[in-house]
Design a protein around this motif. Structure first.
Motif: not given
Length: 136
Positions: A36, A52-54, A73, A120-125
């Motif tokens: 990310p 981290l995924a919320g 989530s 979207e979750v790749r951008n955080r993880l």
């Protein structure tokens, strides 16, 4: 027990994975960067990845070769699978290729969700989105 756990876990993935293309059994990594914006890739702990995924993970499987949890989530439902070693992750991905679908793959972990939520979750993880092609 080990193979049974692995195969049983894969059967659960089909609900999240989806097999849009049932042709050849191949993996195709995404063309987007693996990390990310902050350059961090999440560690292989379900609880940390879920945070981290919320969401908060509900652990479903505890075995020597993998742990698996469900995470809900506001944006999506995720199935997070972690492995004590990379070899187990690669074996799991090889077995999952029968079902096809897109997966977010990181060091010793795999996330399955509806395809539109993986980026979207790749951008955080961090990690790489892999397309697994199913077999008929």
């Amino acid at each position: 027990m080990r193979l049974g756990t692995l195969v049983g876990s894969l059967a659960l993935v089909t609900a999240c994975g989806g097999g849009e293309d049932d042709t050849a059994k191949t993996r195709q990594p995404s063309k987007s960067p693996a990390a990310p914006a902050g350059g961090i890739v999440a560690p292989a702990r379900i609880e940390v990845i879920a945070g981290l995924a919320g969401c908060k993970a509900e652990i479903r499987t505890e075995a020597d070769e993998l742990r698996e949890g469900l995470c809900h989530s506001q944006q999506a439902d995720y199935r997070i699978t972690t492995f004590p070693a990379e070899k187990y992750k690669e074996e799991w991905l090889d077995a999952a290729s029968v079902y096809g679908g897109e997966y977010l793959v990181g060091p010793r972990w795999v996330i399955s969700a509806e395809a539109e939520h993986l980026e979207e979750v790749r951008n955080r993880l961090g990690g790489t989105i892999r397309q697994l092609r199913g077999t008929s």
